[in-house]
Scaffold this motif. Sequence first.
Motif, short mmCIF file in Angstrom:
data_model
loop_
_atom_site.label_atom_id
_atom_site.label_comp_id
_atom_site.label_asym_id
_atom_site.label_seq_id
_atom_site.Cartn_x
_atom_site.Cartn_y
_atom_site.Cartn_z
N LEU A 397 106.89 97.86 46.92
CA LEU A 397 107.59 98.96 47.59
C LEU A 397 108.49 98.43 48.71
O LEU A 397 109.64 98.84 48.85
CB LEU A 397 106.58 99.96 48.15
CG LEU A 397 105.79 100.77 47.12
CD1 LEU A 397 104.70 101.58 47.81
CD2 LEU A 397 106.73 101.69 46.35
N LEU A 398 107.95 97.50 49.50
CA LEU A 398 108.75 96.92 50.58
C LEU A 398 109.91 96.10 50.01
O LEU A 398 111.02 96.13 50.55
CB LEU A 398 107.87 96.03 51.46
CG LEU A 398 106.80 96.74 52.30
CD1 LEU A 398 105.93 95.73 53.02
CD2 LEU A 398 107.45 97.69 53.31
N HIS A 400 111.48 96.64 47.25
CA HIS A 400 112.50 97.55 46.74
C HIS A 400 113.42 98.00 47.87
O HIS A 400 114.63 98.19 47.67
CB HIS A 400 111.84 98.76 46.10
CG HIS A 400 112.80 99.76 45.56
ND1 HIS A 400 113.55 99.56 44.42
CD2 HIS A 400 113.15 101.00 46.02
CE1 HIS A 400 114.31 100.62 44.21
NE2 HIS A 400 114.10 101.50 45.16
N GLU A 401 112.85 98.19 49.07
CA GLU A 401 113.64 98.69 50.20
C GLU A 401 114.36 97.59 50.96
O GLU A 401 115.50 97.76 51.40
CB GLU A 401 112.72 99.45 51.17
CG GLU A 401 112.15 100.75 50.61
CD GLU A 401 113.23 101.79 50.39
OE1 GLU A 401 114.22 101.81 51.16
OE2 GLU A 401 113.11 102.58 49.44
N TYR A 402 113.68 96.44 51.15
CA TYR A 402 114.21 95.42 52.06
C TYR A 402 114.45 94.06 51.41
O TYR A 402 114.89 93.13 52.09
CB TYR A 402 113.24 95.23 53.24
CG TYR A 402 112.92 96.51 53.95
CD1 TYR A 402 113.86 97.13 54.76
CD2 TYR A 402 111.68 97.14 53.79
CE1 TYR A 402 113.58 98.33 55.42
CE2 TYR A 402 111.38 98.32 54.44
CZ TYR A 402 112.33 98.92 55.25
OH TYR A 402 112.04 100.10 55.89
N ASN A 406 112.01 89.40 52.28
CA ASN A 406 111.67 90.09 53.53
C ASN A 406 110.32 90.78 53.43
O ASN A 406 109.57 90.85 54.42
CB ASN A 406 112.76 91.11 53.87
CG ASN A 406 114.06 90.46 54.27
OD1 ASN A 406 114.07 89.37 54.85
ND2 ASN A 406 115.18 91.11 53.96
N ALA A 407 109.99 91.28 52.27
CA ALA A 407 108.70 91.96 52.09
C ALA A 407 107.54 91.00 52.33
O ALA A 407 106.46 91.41 52.79
CB ALA A 407 108.61 92.56 50.69
#
Length: 441
Positions: A397-398, A400-402, A406-407
């Motif tokens: 999930l992280l 996908h966003e960042y 970075n996740a």
Amino acid sequence: MDAAARAAAPALRAHPPSPNGPKHLMAETLTRRQLLAWRNAVFVIFALSGISIASWVARLPAVRDQLGIDTAQVGLLIFTMSAGSVIGLIAAPPIMLRIGARAGMVLALCTVALGTVIIGLGTAVIGTPVAVAIGLALFGFGNGAVDVMMNVEGAAAERAIGKTLMPLMHAFFSFGTVAGAGLGALASALSISVAVHLPVVAAIIVASVLIAVRFVPRGVETDDPELSAPKVPLRERLVASLQVWKDLRLLAIGVIMLGMAFAEGSANDWLAIAVADGYHQSNTTAAVVFGIFTVSMTAGRILGGPVLDRFGRVPVLRVSALLGVIGIAAFIFAPVGAPGIAYAGAVFWALGCSLGFPVGMSAAADTDDPKQSAARVSAVAIIGYIAFLVGPPVIGLLGHEYGILNALLLVLVLVVLAGLFSPAARERHRRPATAPLTPAR
């Protein structure tokens, strides 16, 4: 009386247990040969668990294709296995108190074998996801339960022998995963149906555990139902198992397990993708880097025992966390044009988290009351499994966003936290660095 008990009878007569003490076979009555046989039996049980899991994972694409299901439905199937695993982790302590670790490990691995057979037949013969889900629930339950039991038994063997063995035991789990994956790949290449392959694996598991468990002594540092006190009611056993969650030291060990298991689980699921997407490498290169990670992880566990005996848990965990932080940071922040730095980081990442799970298990089982070992190991195992199960989706999930690199900063933070909590794993009864493998005569 089993073979181990018969062989130890002369020593037992020479050193009889106190009439006021527990009526079970004490570890110090075992000969060197029996201690080594006990250790090797636990190695086999760890390997069997690894074989079972890798066999299922290796045939997952075939199961998906034969059932004709999509990714979301595969996720639901995996969830039934995960749910079964958590229930098995919770159920393991009362099962051990009821029938003992020796019989418990047989029961758990036979449950794994039954689930494996149902998965195979449910896929290729019955042809329904419901049947496969039932098989996976049993499969997960058995593996969750045996995870606790084999770690408790391994910790007992470790104490009796006087050397750190838990990392090597977990290395045998890794050997089992390699063997299971290899057999699965061979079966797939030869177009062998899962209805044949998985029942064969199940038969190997049952036959092997029935042979191996003969060398596990009865009642050594665990409650033996045939030789110890009267049965405790189920409700009281469950309450006793839950009491360990009030132990702050155990919860601190759980933080170590959380950080290290999160780091290991995230690498298993996302390292290859991070190499491919984050550093624009081919899928083949990504697979090679992941292979290097797994080899480094196994090497760390093979070599970790003597290092732990020499320096102790706390210094080793601190250095491990430092290596992990250096490795993860190098993997995340390496220049895109210099992927070699990231590859080296993957090696340090693996070495850094290789000892976290086995050392956490040893520390949890390290208690003055051996009957509490199962409940304590179950508690930290639940924390570790939550990290394994929750970590990869969170990273996804992280990512996908960042972005995936970075996740992975979350992994870095949790490994730092594990290092800060490392004093919780300090030995209660420190063994000498060169503890001999010699029982009482």
